[in-house]
Design a protein around this motif. Structure first.
Motif, PDB file in Angstrom:
ATOM      1  N   THR A  40     -27.838  -4.185   7.494  1.00  0.00           N
ATOM      2  CA  THR A  40     -27.435  -3.369   6.354  1.00  0.00           C
ATOM      3  C   THR A  40     -26.560  -2.209   6.820  1.00  0.00           C
ATOM      4  O   THR A  40     -25.517  -1.911   6.229  1.00  0.00           O
TER       5      THR A  40
ATOM      6  N   THR B  76     -30.926   0.812  -1.332  1.00  0.00           N
ATOM      7  CA  THR B  76     -31.116  -0.370  -0.505  1.00  0.00           C
ATOM      8  C   THR B  76     -32.280  -0.201   0.458  1.00  0.00           C
ATOM      9  O   THR B  76     -33.138  -1.079   0.586  1.00  0.00           O
ATOM     10  N   TRP B 194     -31.105  -8.291  -4.460  1.00  0.00           N
ATOM     11  CA  TRP B 194     -30.478  -6.989  -4.239  1.00  0.00           C
ATOM     12  C   TRP B 194     -29.520  -7.032  -3.053  1.00  0.00           C
ATOM     13  O   TRP B 194     -28.452  -6.410  -3.075  1.00  0.00           O
ATOM     14  N   PHE B 198     -25.942  -5.454  -3.534  1.00  0.00           N
ATOM     15  CA  PHE B 198     -25.297  -4.341  -2.834  1.00  0.00           C
ATOM     16  C   PHE B 198     -24.073  -4.823  -2.066  1.00  0.00           C
ATOM     17  O   PHE B 198     -23.101  -4.112  -1.920  1.00  0.00           O
TER      18      PHE B 198
END
Ligand code: HEA
Ligand code: HEA
Ligand code: CUA
Ligand code: CU
Lengths: 110, 208, 623, 353
Positions: A40, B76, B194, B198
């Motif tokens: 991420t 997130t 999700w 994102f």
């Protein structure tokens, strides 16, 4: 893999074994969580540095796919036995879904 | 094995979520449902992709102008972490550690609520920037996709709380263990969605 | 349990059905509701044919015609054909795999009631200011343009009943995967079970796009969204794609179970095992798979461009191959067999040429460049009635006669059955064959009338006469049902004498627990195998023991009813009615509340004790 | 079971009779192709029909044999055959081959029909017509000739005509069955395709083809007809010239009925209906059919006979003839005398003698 009923006959051994197994699995899951956070971060960083969008877009999608594989296989235990039907149906759904997305990003252009 | 039977740490089966016919069915049925949900969200994603930045006049906000990294990042991390905490909860469920399981599910719910709060904050912010559900096709598609996900989170919260309250006094048995397990599957699935939101909506929106 | 067969008062029976979670009773509910909607859709069809019988007719006005035509298509597909198919799936599939019920009996009841209330809501349009009028395809520009609440009824009604169908699909899948009797491997499952399986998978993946499409349409019409408003950046083609991504698999959702019913019928009345069983299974799966790759053949004239059209044209044609495999396998099942022409067999037999005609015109339509001529003409109307009536409706009529004894314990009259068949068969070809030509001669579909002097008069008159034959046929079928039910002569386990699969090994109708002991399956056509060895019943796979059964519950009914109430709130919210919002909230609360009750109240079901089962010797499996 | 055979025979004859009874009307039927596009499509239709008849024949033959040979005669149990690989391969491969035979021309024709590059070229000489579909009427703009007409399309024969299609309200579809397959008229985009009108065939069809709206668009969808006058190149050029020559509404002689009609028209109708062909308004602002050459047309509103009686009926109550149309109720009620005047005026609107 880890979570099958084992019949060693001796309950204590069984339970010990199970405990060890699931503790080990828990370690895997923490590792995969760390990796997910890491992925991420990379994705956000890739966007933050404003690199050429032609590279960034596929790159972050790739990261998302990897991350989702972690989620599905480790967090949702799809790597375990007894998930044949679930994976068949998840993948079929995915196929139909991807086809839909492909169409909507190609032949709906007006 | 009977659903009402009382268990101890020793007698608790290795796969409590799949040790009766009922729970096997529940487990499978829920996975099938997730297969359908995949198509549902894919259709919403497809719609969003087709309508991205489709606004009646160029002066209205586009994806680029709206989204911001920090807010999305916070949301997130909240949701990803809640996925880990629900893994912990299931870990304890398998070890027949009821109290610990409840604790971790509690944390999961809190993180989920945090995520929802950040989403609500975000939506109100956009509305002030004249990006609303009715302002353009882009707006409709955006709020529908993200809102459907948010709705899933909200439903998940209700579900989680109901389960916890309901079973607070009963401890674990083969009747409710699969319910907890299935909830955790749902929660992970929301997280999976999700990850794509994102990436596809926010990050790619900011990339241009 | 001896109470099961006792005579009950009307009130008790009604309550029994309102609260039932037994797949066999739910099957009967589906059968009655689906049959009712078939009559409604049929009357609408008759109105269509009356209006079109002569040029410039004014039997109904233009606006009303569009409502009738739309409701005919919508009712027939969603509220008649699918529920009737679900009726047979519910009635037969659990028996065929040797299960005591479906995986989620409670959800099964919810599915039914949601379909039912969704269907009722849809039809309320007739009484509350106008039914939907934008075609069953409800294309966006016209549907968003349509005034009044017609389209709202469509959107909300289908949404509710669609959820029901989706849950039903999941239920059947879980049942087939998890609840097969010992020895019932996948490759020993009867074909009807296989088609149920594939159909349910199609439902699982095809209904979500419809759900999304309906949501978008609902948001546009009722909450000011702009998905389909071109001036605001919207795009109407999105609706078309979403609809057909659902819509094409939908037609295979209809036809595959029909294929399943025919497969059973051919094998039974030819006294021969199905020819090429494994290739039949393979073809079924392949049709299901390809069904998702071809939807844009409904949009050839949209201007998607030659590349897209060419790809979808070729993909569509490919479906002809697995379907052909099936046709020939059926023919060769009869080849070398000992074919008895009972009423069900009449339908199965007539199905072959009828469906092949419909199928090959489908392949003609798939030829994209030629479809520019066929599209939206009566040629298409002819095509799909050939496959739907010649395939699906024939199968439903076939199944009605075939499974009537299993569902109701008595046989429909064979003579009346054959009369029905002949009238329907003749009427069907008379009605729809000529429509191919009407289309080719230049008659567009969905026209409320046509002008004289275009060479279309005779063809339309012939077509309307045919429809009258079908109506008479249906009336005779109704008569048959009444006569049979009044006489009510009970029959045994295997009334056709040639049953092959497990459902014929239990009494007609089966006891509510289906099998006293789960049967041991030793091969394809399990019951037939036992019969050939001179046995009269199945070998049990387990010792006699307690049977666990779910409790009845009124909650499914209440849940669906809550949504029904909420639907009014959602719809009248548009007119700024002050009561709309409260009604919506109350409805949703009813639904959520009953869900809450369901999850908070433990319901472990009950057990039938071994001793009670022994009393009941003549029911269930004879060991 | 003789009955079955008899019925088959009778219905076969019935079908045959129908087929022979004709291929529909030459101005409307796809089975009497009158142009290159329709020809290509007709060839494809014929090819596929032959293949399909072949398939049906094979099935029917097996079907009939089964019917007569394998009826139940006694109680013996037939052999339980599992299948036959040879046969199964046979009936997999042959259909694949048949489909390939159909697929190849399908793909090539699809690409040919989509080829509008000639019109997209810069300063191409191709004839382009912008078709605008409105609820129940058609607007035709010739951008290069700078003229607009409605309801009746005029085209030259034996040359490719390119169409740009766009809908102004809801989706419609543009279809001239005898001349070529249809194309949807979307609200979202401009669709392009081409047609070619065959001179000889046009003559057989009385130089007037019927066009239809083929996409459900509301109550009067079934009445959203238009007509196509296919004339020779010279006649077409002459028509264009005479259209272009009308630059302002012609003034009718004072005191005549026509002049009276014009006055009423200018008061009540001109807000929507233009009577000059060089319509400067953008396509979105054209609210009603252009009536410049109304007197030359063959139908009123695409469906009614072209005479004063029907014209007066139309103006009296358009709703009766085309339910839901956009004209009804938008102008004051006319008395008989006013109707006469209007009809006289409208019928006088001609550009050709
Ligand atoms: C039960 C329902 C059903 C079934 C089974 C089918 C089956 C098929 N359909 Fe049909 N179809 C509809 C219901 C159905 N359809 C409906 C409702 C519509 C209209 C929707 C609307 O607009 O309202 C429609 C419309 C429709 C269109 C769009 C037409 C248009 O609007 O322009 C097309 C185009 O390709 C098409 C194709 C096909 C094909 C190729 C098959 C194939 O699956 C057929 C396969 C079968 C055979 C081919 C026969 C047996 C095969 C052999 C004997 C082997 C040898 C054969 C060959 C070599 C050809 N269908
Ligand atoms: C399962 C699907 C199904 C079935 C079974 C049928 C069955 C029939 N259909 Fe239809 N049809 C569709 C699905 C179906 N149809 C669809 C999807 C459309 C497209 C709609 C659209 O364009 O949007 C369509 C459109 C359609 C049209 C074209 C309309 C138009 O384009 O304008 C026509 C015209 O002839 C028609 C006719 C018929 C006829 C005569 C029957 C007959 O087979 C019906 C036979 C049944 C009966 C005759 C029952 C009679 C009932 C009684 C006698 C009851 C007595 C009453 C009591 C005791 C209370 N249908
Ligand atoms: Cu315009 Cu139909
Ligand atoms: Cu299709």
């Amino acid at each position: 893999m880890a979570n099958q009923q084992l019949n060693s006959g001796n309950q204590r051994v069984d339970i010990e074994y199970r405990r060890r197994k699931s503790a080990e699995e828990m370690r895997y899951q923490i590792v995969s969580f760390a990796l997910m956070i890491f992925l991420t971060l990379i994705a956000f960083a890739a966007v933050a540095i404003k690199f050429n969008p032609w590279y960034t877009a596929p790159f972050i999608i790739l990261l998302a796919v990897v991350q989702v594989i972690f989620q599905v296989y480790y967090f949702m235990h799809m790597s375990h036995k007894g998930h044949e039907a679930p994976s068949l149906f998840l993948y079929s759904g995915l196929l139909v879904g991807l086809l839909t997305i492909l169409t909507f990003s190609t032949i709906v252009w007006w | 094995m009977q659903a009402e039977e009382k268990f101890t740490y020793e007698t608790w089966p290795a796969e409590p979520e799949r040790s009766t016919l009922e729970s096997k069915n529940k487990f499978l049925g829920f996975w099938l449902f997730l297969g359908g949900e995949t198509v549902l969200f894919a259709s919403l994603f497809a719609t969003y992709i087709a309508l991205k930045d489709k606004v009646p006049n160029p002066s209205m906000p586009h994806a680029k102008d709206l989204f911001e990294l920090p807010l999305t990042f916070v949301a997130t991390i909240l949701l990803l972490t809640s996925s880990l905490t629900s893994v912990y909860a299931i870990y304890h469920m398998k070890n027949f550690a009821f109290k610990k399981m409840m604790l971790w599910f509690g944390i999961t719910a809190l993180l989920g609520a945090g995520f929802l709060a950040s989403e609500i904050y975000e939506f109100t912010k956009y509305v002030h920037e004249h990006h609303t559900f009715t302002s353009s096709a882009f707006g409709s598609a955006f709020y529908t996709l993200v809102g459907f996900h948010g709705g899933h989170v909200a439903f998940g919260l209700l579900w989680c709380l109901t389960l916890m309250i309901r079973n607070a006094k009963r401890g674990l048995n083969l009747y409710n263990a699969p319910k907890f397990y299935v909830f955790s599957l749902y929660w992970h699935f929301i997280d999976v969605v999700w990850v794509f939101i994102f990436t596809v909506v926010y990050l790619m929106g900011m990339v241009g | 349990m001896s109470t099961y067969t006792q005579k009950k008062g009307f009130g008790a029976t009604l309550w029994d059905y309102l609260t039932t979670v037994d797949h066999k009773k739910i099957a009967i509910l589906y059968f009655i509701a689906g049959g009712f909607f078939f009559l409604v859709g049929g009357i609408e069809a008759i109105f269509i044919r009356i209006q079109l019988a002569v040029p410039n007719n004014d039997f109904v006005s233009a606006g009303v015609y569009n409502e009738i035509m739309t409701m005919h298509g919508t009712t027939m597909i969603f509220l008649a054909a699918m529920p009737l198919i679900f009726a047979f799936m519910n009635a037969v599939m659990p028996l065929q795999i040797g299960a005591r019920d479906v995986a989620f009996p409670f959800v099964n009841a919810i599915s039914f009631w949601m379909f039912f209330f969704g269907g009722v809501f849809l039809n309320l349009g007739w009484f509350l200011g106008g039914a939907p009028d934008a075609g069953w395809t409800n294309y966006a520009s016209l549907a968003t343009h349509s005034k009044g609440h017609g389209v709202d009824f469509y959107v909300i009604g289908l949404q509710i009943s669609g959820f029901g169908t989706l849950m039903g699909g999941i239920n059947f899948l879980a049942t087939i995967i998890n609840m097969r009797a010992p020895g019932m491997t996948y490759m020993r499952m009867p074909l009807f079970t296989w088609t149920t399986f594939v159909t349910s998978a199609l439902i699982l993946f095809a209904f979500p796009p419809l759900t999304v499409g309906l949501f978008l349409m609902m948001f546009d019409r009722m909450f000011g969204a702009k998905f389909f408003e071109v001036a605001m950046g919207g795009n109407t083609v999105i609706w078309e794609h979403l609809f057909w991504i659902f819509g094409h698999p939908e037609v295979y959702i209809l036809i595959l179970p029909a294929f399943g019913i025919f497969s059973e019928t051919f094998a039974i009345f030819s006294r021969k095992r199905l020819f090429g069983y494994s290739s039949m299974v393979f073809a079924t799966v392949l049709i299901g798979f390809l069904g998702f790759m071809v939807w844009a053949h409904h949009m050839f004239t949209d201007g998607l461009g030659p590349v897209a059209n060419a790809i979808f044209a070729v993909a569509t044609m490919a479906i002809g191959v697995p379907t052909g495999i099936k046709i020939f396998n059926w023919l060769f099942t009869m080849w070398g067999g000992s074919v008895k022409f009972t009423t069900p067999m009449h339908y199965a037999f007539a199905f072959i040429p009828s469906f092949v005609i419909g199928g090959v015109t489908g392949v003609m339509l798939a030829s994209a460049a030629a479809d520019y001529q066929y599209h939206d003409t009566y040629f298409v109307v002819a095509h799909f009635h050939y496959v739907i009536v010649g395939g699906v409706v024939f199968a439903l009529l076939c199944g009605t006669h075939l499974y009537w004894p299993k569902m109701f314990g008595t046989m429909l009259n064979e003579t009346l059955g054959k009369i029905t068949f002949w009238l329907f068969f003749i009427g069907f070809h008379l009605t729809f064959f000529i429509q191919h030509f009407l289309g080719l001669w230049g008659m567009p579909r969905r026209v409320f009338t046509y002008l004289p002097g275009q060479g279309l008069n005779n063809g339309n008159l012939i077509s309307s006469i045919g429809a009258a034959f079908m109506a008479v046929a249906v009336l005779i079928l109704l008569l048959n049902v009444i006569i049979t039910s009044v006489k009510n002569e009970k029959v045994g386990n295997d009334p056709w004498g040639d049953g092959r699969t497990l459902e014929w090994s239990v009494s007609s109708p089966p006891p509510f627990y289906n099998f006293k002991q789960l049967p041991l399956v030793r091969g394809l056509d399990a019951y037939w195998l036992e019969k050939m060895e001179g046995k009269t019943g199945m070998t049990p796979a387990e010792p006699l023991g307690d049977i666990h059964m779910p409790n009845s519950s009124i909650l499914p009914f209440i849940m669906a009813f809550g949504l029904f109430i909420a639907a009014f709130g959602v719809m009248y919210h548009v007119n700024d009615k002050p009561w709309a919002l409260p009604v919506m909230i109350i409805g949703l609360l009813i639904t959520l509340g009953s869900m809450l009750i369901r999850s908070v109240k433990d319901d472990h079901g009950f057990h039938i004790h071994k001793e009670d089962l022994i009393d009941n010797n003549n029911k269930g499996v004879k060991a | 079971m003789k009955r079955l055979a008899n019925w088959r025979l009778i219905s076969l004859f019935a079908i045959l009779a129908l087929v022979l009874s004709g291929c529909g009307e030459p101005f409307l039927s796809t089975l009497q192709p009158a142009g290159e596009v329709a020809d290509m499509q007709f060839n494809l239709m014929k090819l596929s029909t032959y293949i399909m008849i072949g398939v049906i024949l094979v099935v029917t033959i097996i079907f009939i044999i089964v019917f007569f040979r394998f009826r139940r005669k006694d109680d013996t149990i037939p052999e339980q055959v599992e299948g036959s690989h040879k046969l199964e391969i046979l009936w997999t491969v042959i259909p694949i081959l048949l489909l390939l035979i159909l697929a190849v021309p399908t793909v090539t024709t699809t690409f040919k029909l989509a080829d509008v590059s000639a019109a997209d070229k810069k300063d191409s000489k191709a004839l382009v017509i912008n078709v605008r579909a409105h609820l129940y009427w058609w607007d035709f703009e010739y951008p290069n000739q700078k003229i607009v007409t409605s309801q009746e399309l005029v085209v030259p024969t034996n040359q490719k005509v390119y169409f740009n299609l766009k809908a102004m309200d809801v989706k419609h579809a543009f279809w001239i069955p005898a001349v070529g397959g249809k194309m949807d008229v979307n609200t979202d985009n401009v669709n392009k395709f081409w047609l070619e009108f065959d001179g000889k065939k046009a003559k057989e069809a009385g130089n007037l083809f019927y066009g239809k709206c083929a996409e459900l668009c509301g109550p009067s969808h079934g009445l959203m007809d238009f007509k196509v006058k296919a004339v020779s190149k010279d006649q077409f050029d002459a028509w264009v010239k005479s259209m272009q020559s009308v630059t302002a509404p012609q003034k009718a002689p004072d005191g005549s009925l026509v002049a009276q009609g014009q006055a009423i028209f200018n008061q009540s109708c001109i807000g929507c209906h233009a009577v000059t062909p060089s319509n400067k308004l953008p396509d979105t602002a054209r609210l009603a059919p252009n009536l410049t050459n109304f007197g030359d047309r063959s139908r009123i509103a695409g469906i009614l006979d072209h005479n004063e009686k029907d014209l007066k009926n139309w103006i009296r109550n358009p709703e009766k003839y085309k339910p839901g149309n956009m004209m009804a109720g938008k102008y004051p009620k006319m008395n008989e005398q006013e109707l006469d005047a209007l009809a006289a005026y409208l019928m006088s609107l001609k550009v050709q003698q």
